[in-house]
Design an enzyme around this catalytic site. Structure first.
Site, PDB file in Angstrom:
ATOM      1  N   HIS A  74      39.291  45.850  42.390  1.00 37.90           N
ATOM      2  CA  HIS A  74      39.860  44.598  41.713  1.00 37.90           C
ATOM      3  C   HIS A  74      40.950  44.182  42.617  1.00 37.90           C
ATOM      4  CE1 HIS A  74      42.544  42.229  39.440  1.00 37.90           C
ATOM      5  NE2 HIS A  74      41.530  41.527  39.130  1.00 37.90           N
ATOM      6  N   HIS A  83      33.623  44.293  31.322  1.00 35.81           N
ATOM      7  CA  HIS A  83      34.417  43.910  32.497  1.00 35.81           C
ATOM      8  C   HIS A  83      34.938  45.059  33.372  1.00 35.81           C
ATOM      9  CE1 HIS A  83      38.907  42.565  33.473  1.00 35.81           C
ATOM     10  NE2 HIS A  83      38.118  41.709  34.135  1.00 35.81           N
ATOM     11  N   GLU A 114      30.277  43.476  34.893  1.00 33.16           N
ATOM     12  CA  GLU A 114      31.036  42.562  35.761  1.00 33.16           C
ATOM     13  C   GLU A 114      31.681  43.568  37.000  1.00 33.16           C
ATOM     14  OE1 GLU A 114      34.797  40.329  37.228  1.00 33.16           O
ATOM     15  OE2 GLU A 114      34.619  42.324  36.087  1.00 33.16           O
ATOM     16  N   ASP A 172      34.289  43.573  41.116  1.00 32.14           N
ATOM     17  CA  ASP A 172      34.865  42.861  42.053  1.00 32.14           C
ATOM     18  C   ASP A 172      34.447  43.278  43.495  1.00 32.14           C
ATOM     19  OD1 ASP A 172      36.860  41.290  40.224  1.00 32.14           O
ATOM     20  OD2 ASP A 172      36.986  43.555  39.584  1.00 32.14           O
TER      21      ASP A 172
END
Length: 295
Positions: free
Chosen positions: A88, A46, A73, A75
């Site tokens: 993020h 993450h 992962e 953003d």
């Protein structure tokens, strides 16, 4: 998705200061779109291995690599001058020193800064002194590091309503960097968002790309989502075995059953429960902990 940082400094030292003591890399996860249920959930780092390095930085990508974790992962947002950056929050306050460098620019929204201005910011010191000077990477820098590491990408389109047309921008960068060829699309890329309309756009523009919806739609609404998404990726707190099974009974736009990647699971007890629910993937800040529990 929330991030736990209570143990970050200790964990970072353990990982980066004693790399030789890392657990051995586990066998690589199989294709994220394989129709049969995985014996063990795929582990997804993450924002990188963000329990061990500052989230969404290249250091976090490398920390995941050091742990033997394939899937990362991130953003993605867009700067004032149209550059895609990996961050993020929609503002720069929490994970950079923007208030110090640009004190008169409140509320310090990502969209209000140029790429050159963001490149000046320290995105590592908040996490620990050893990461001082880490930068907010561009999407280009991020995927190039993944390519160097032979890793895979679960890309989140962050706040798409704030950035009209960002779907086309993302696909343009991915295409330029070689991430839309057959092998990447088949094995190494998925794009997700909380915005259903954004995922619909990605699917319309590139029907071959694996897509995921972030959230927990009502069971009655799942068939509508299956028309444009391959994954339903819900918060761990919102699911149980019945919900996971309801998702997996459906087939997505590629004719394969829908997959479930749940977030954010950071401890062994919750990881064991998620595996018992039958999820296909677990998104976590501590991928080694989850791998050792579910593998």
């Amino acid at each position: 998705m929330s991030v736990r940082t209570a143990t970050a400094s200790t964990a970072a030292a353990a990982l980066l200061g004693a790399a030789a003591l890392l657990p051995p890399a586990q066998p690589r996860a199989t294709d994220a779109r394989t129709p049969d249920r995985q014996a063990s959930p795929v582990v997804v780092a993450h924002r990188g291995a963000s329990g061990y390095a500052p989230e969404n930085t290249l250091a976090a990508v490398d920390a995941a690599k050091a742990l033997g974790v394939d899937w990362v992962e991130n953003d993605v947002q867009r700067t004032r001058d149209g550059v895609l950056v990996v961050l993020h929050d929609t503002d720069l306050k929490r994970t950079t020193n923007v208030e110090e460098v640009f004190p008169g620019r409140a509320p310090w929204a990502v969209k209000d800064f140029t790429a050159a201005e963001i490149a000046r910011l320290d995105a590592g010191s908040w996490f620990g002194a050893r990461f001082a000077g880490a930068r907010v990477p561009t999407l280009t820098q991020f995927v190039n590091r993944l390519e160097r590491n032979r890793q895979k990408l679960l890309l989140e389109i962050k706040s798409p309503a704030t950035y009209p047309g960002i779907e086309q921008d993302i696909l343009r960068v991915l295409g330029k960097e070689g991430w839309l060829d057959r092998s990447h699309v088949r094995d190494r890329l998925a794009i997700q968002s909380f915005g259903a309309d954004s995922i619909k756009k990605v699917h319309a523009l590139r029907p071959d790309v694996t897509t995921g919806f972030l959230g927990t739609p009502a069971v009655a609404d799942l068939p509508a989502y299956a028309a444009f998404t391959d994954q339903i990726n819900p918060s761990y707190a919102t699911i149980g075995a019945d919900y996971v099974a309801a998702v997996q009974r459906l087939k997505g736009p590629h004719g394969k059953r829908l997959r479930v990647n749940t977030w954010t699971v950071d401890d062994a007890a919750d990881a064991a429960k998620a595996r018992a629910y039958g999820v296909d993937g677990i998104i976590t800040n501590f991928p080694d902990v989850i791998r050792d529990t579910t593998g």
